[in-house]
Design a protein around this motif. Structure first.
Motif, PDB file in Angstrom:
ATOM      1  N   GLY A 175       0.845  -1.400  -0.266  1.00 21.80           N
ATOM      2  CA  GLY A 175      -0.201  -0.425  -0.103  1.00 21.80           C
ATOM      3  C   GLY A 175       0.761   1.144  -0.016  1.00 21.80           C
ATOM      4  N   VAL A 176       0.662   1.755   0.739  1.00 21.13           N
ATOM      5  CA  VAL A 176       1.474   3.739   1.013  1.00 21.13           C
ATOM      6  C   VAL A 176       2.815   3.741   1.284  1.00 21.13           C
ATOM      7  CG1 VAL A 176       1.255   6.053   2.359  1.00 21.13           C
ATOM      8  CG2 VAL A 176      -0.693   5.080   1.536  1.00 21.13           C
ATOM      9  N   ASP A 177       2.592   2.164   2.467  1.00 15.89           N
ATOM     10  CA  ASP A 177       4.071   1.883   2.603  1.00 15.89           C
ATOM     11  C   ASP A 177       5.496   1.243   1.894  1.00 15.89           C
ATOM     12  OD1 ASP A 177       4.302   2.339   4.883  1.00 15.89           O
ATOM     13  OD2 ASP A 177       3.066   0.591   5.889  1.00 15.89           O
ATOM     14  N   GLY A 178       4.510   0.502   0.641  1.00 16.03           N
ATOM     15  CA  GLY A 178       5.219   0.727  -0.692  1.00 16.03           C
ATOM     16  C   GLY A 178       5.851   1.165  -1.970  1.00 16.03           C
ATOM     17  N   PHE A 179       4.068   2.205  -2.110  1.00 15.00           N
ATOM     18  CA  PHE A 179       4.957   3.742  -2.493  1.00 15.00           C
ATOM     19  C   PHE A 179       5.673   4.752  -1.971  1.00 15.00           C
ATOM     20  CE2 PHE A 179       3.671   8.273  -2.949  1.00 15.00           C
ATOM     21  CZ  PHE A 179       3.593   8.337  -4.202  1.00 15.00           C
ATOM     22  N   LEU A 180       6.249   4.907  -0.907  1.00 12.50           N
ATOM     23  CA  LEU A 180       6.939   5.159  -0.403  1.00 12.50           C
ATOM     24  C   LEU A 180       8.176   4.822  -0.255  1.00 12.50           C
ATOM     25  CD1 LEU A 180       4.798   6.505   2.775  1.00 12.50           C
ATOM     26  CD2 LEU A 180       5.937   8.190   1.047  1.00 12.50           C
ATOM     27  N   PHE A 181       8.160   3.478  -0.405  1.00  8.44           N
ATOM     28  CA  PHE A 181       9.366   2.692  -0.276  1.00  8.44           C
ATOM     29  C   PHE A 181       9.807   2.677  -1.766  1.00  8.44           C
ATOM     30  CE2 PHE A 181      11.106  -1.179  -2.004  1.00  8.44           C
ATOM     31  CZ  PHE A 181      12.543  -1.644  -0.919  1.00  8.44           C
ATOM     32  N   SER A 182       9.220   2.564  -2.411  1.00 10.78           N
ATOM     33  CA  SER A 182       9.518   2.645  -4.154  1.00 10.78           C
ATOM     34  C   SER A 182      10.033   3.606  -4.671  1.00 10.78           C
ATOM     35  CB  SER A 182       8.539   1.889  -5.029  1.00 10.78           C
ATOM     36  OG  SER A 182       8.729   1.896  -6.865  1.00 10.78           O
ATOM     37  N   GLY A 183       8.296   4.754  -3.727  1.00 14.38           N
ATOM     38  CA  GLY A 183       9.178   6.450  -4.569  1.00 14.38           C
ATOM     39  C   GLY A 183      10.521   7.162  -3.734  1.00 14.38           C
ATOM     40  N   LYS A 184      10.827   6.991  -2.921  1.00 11.16           N
ATOM     41  CA  LYS A 184      12.104   7.281  -1.938  1.00 11.16           C
ATOM     42  C   LYS A 184      13.089   5.950  -2.793  1.00 11.16           C
ATOM     43  CE  LYS A 184      11.080   7.238   2.412  1.00 11.16           C
ATOM     44  NZ  LYS A 184      10.522   6.735   4.160  1.00 11.16           N
ATOM     45  N   GLY A 185      13.362   5.589  -3.174  1.00 11.66           N
ATOM     46  CA  GLY A 185      14.283   3.884  -4.048  1.00 11.66           C
ATOM     47  C   GLY A 185      14.605   5.320  -5.084  1.00 11.66           C
ATOM     48  N   PHE A 186      13.264   5.495  -5.936  1.00 12.51           N
ATOM     49  CA  PHE A 186      13.505   6.088  -6.870  1.00 12.51           C
ATOM     50  C   PHE A 186      14.308   7.251  -7.523  1.00 12.51           C
ATOM     51  CE2 PHE A 186      11.491   9.156  -9.808  1.00 12.51           C
ATOM     52  CZ  PHE A 186      12.144   8.608 -11.423  1.00 12.51           C
ATOM     53  N   LEU A 187      13.639   8.400  -5.907  1.00 16.93           N
ATOM     54  CA  LEU A 187      14.367   9.275  -5.970  1.00 16.93           C
ATOM     55  C   LEU A 187      16.119   8.977  -5.197  1.00 16.93           C
ATOM     56  CD1 LEU A 187      11.909  11.865  -4.359  1.00 16.93           C
ATOM     57  CD2 LEU A 187      12.591  11.487  -6.770  1.00 16.93           C
ATOM     58  N   VAL A 188      16.436   8.795  -4.808  1.00 15.45           N
ATOM     59  CA  VAL A 188      17.451   8.311  -4.407  1.00 15.45           C
ATOM     60  C   VAL A 188      18.383   7.900  -5.343  1.00 15.45           C
ATOM     61  CG1 VAL A 188      19.116   6.940  -3.505  1.00 15.45           C
ATOM     62  CG2 VAL A 188      17.349   8.096  -1.695  1.00 15.45           C
ATOM     63  N   GLY A 189      17.879   6.756  -6.112  1.00 19.00           N
ATOM     64  CA  GLY A 189      18.800   6.415  -7.393  1.00 19.00           C
ATOM     65  C   GLY A 189      19.022   7.065  -8.439  1.00 19.00           C
ATOM     66  N   LEU A 190      17.842   7.791  -8.751  1.00 14.81           N
ATOM     67  CA  LEU A 190      18.364   9.251  -9.218  1.00 14.81           C
ATOM     68  C   LEU A 190      19.130  10.634  -9.166  1.00 14.81           C
ATOM     69  CD1 LEU A 190      16.201  10.680 -12.156  1.00 14.81           C
ATOM     70  CD2 LEU A 190      14.673  11.509 -10.976  1.00 14.81           C
ATOM     71  N   GLY A 191      18.540  10.483  -7.635  1.00 15.81           N
ATOM     72  CA  GLY A 191      20.148  11.272  -7.304  1.00 15.81           C
ATOM     73  C   GLY A 191      21.091  11.257  -7.849  1.00 15.81           C
ATOM     74  N   LEU A 192      21.498  10.171  -7.131  1.00 13.45           N
ATOM     75  CA  LEU A 192      23.162   9.757  -6.889  1.00 13.45           C
ATOM     76  C   LEU A 192      23.523   9.809  -8.444  1.00 13.45           C
ATOM     77  CD1 LEU A 192      22.096   6.264  -5.125  1.00 13.45           C
ATOM     78  CD2 LEU A 192      23.489   8.516  -4.153  1.00 13.45           C
ATOM     79  N   LEU A 193      23.238   9.736  -9.584  1.00  8.96           N
ATOM     80  CA  LEU A 193      23.904   9.786 -10.876  1.00  8.96           C
ATOM     81  C   LEU A 193      23.246  11.086 -11.887  1.00  8.96           C
ATOM     82  CD1 LEU A 193      23.992   6.403 -11.799  1.00  8.96           C
ATOM     83  CD2 LEU A 193      25.631   7.791 -10.602  1.00  8.96           C
TER      84      LEU A 193
END
Length: 169
Positions: free
Chosen positions: A44-62
């Motif tokens: 649910g919402v926790d999964g959205f946050l898990f995936s969204g944060k992962g996306f943003l960190v992956g994007l932000g690193l490079l």
């Protein structure tokens, strides 16, 4: 399930990056969407946050190396896709492995192109005289034609696979 998808995506990206020096949107963008939907469906919402944060960190690193011209957009999207699928912690540790592996590959290519002794002399000179840029090791005399480049997707794939095998630190 997400591990199977990740490995499948990584091998496709490895193949395309080596063959054509491109990481295709048709692979990375559906992976981002799948990671988001899969994690929302599972938690649910926790999964959205898990995936969204992962996306943003992956994007932000490079994103900064991309903006400076050091890598392609496909590399950034692949790291973002890894984050969307596997989460913040996994993408961060994958990035650490990727940086280490990429550094080793770059060092080996420098040594191969310029010779071991010239590389050591150049490194010693840069360290002793506190040169602000170690770019002269890669671009001698500012000559862009002699620059060393390699498909960084290889390092990203090896970094993510290393994280799958050995986990975080």
């Amino acid at each position: 399930m997400e591990i199977i998808i990740l490995v499948f995506v990584l091998f496709i990206c490895l193949f395309t990056d080596i063959k054509s020096r491109k990481i295709l949107n048709i692979i990375t963008l559906p992976t981002i969407v799948f990671g988001l939907i899969y994690n929302i469906f599972n938690t649910g919402v926790d999964g959205f946050l898990f995936s969204g944060k992962g996306f943003l960190v992956g994007l932000g690193l490079l994103i900064i190396p991309y903006m400076l011209g050091g890598m392609g957009a496909g590399d950034v999207k692949l790291m973002a896709a890894i984050g969307a699928l596997m989460g913040t912690s996994f993408v961060f540790y994958s990035f650490i492995y990727t940086a280490l592996i990429g550094g080793v590959i770059a060092l080996l290519l420098i040594i191969k192109q310029r010779g071991f002794i010239n590389s050591i002399k150049s490194l010693f000179f840069n360290v002793v005289f506190f040169r602000s840029s170690l770019g002269s090791m890669i671009l001698p005399n500012g000559d862009k034609k002699s620059s060393i480049s390699f498909p960084y997707g290889v390092a990203i794939v090896l970094g993510a696979l290393s994280c799958l095998v050995w986990g975080g630190f």
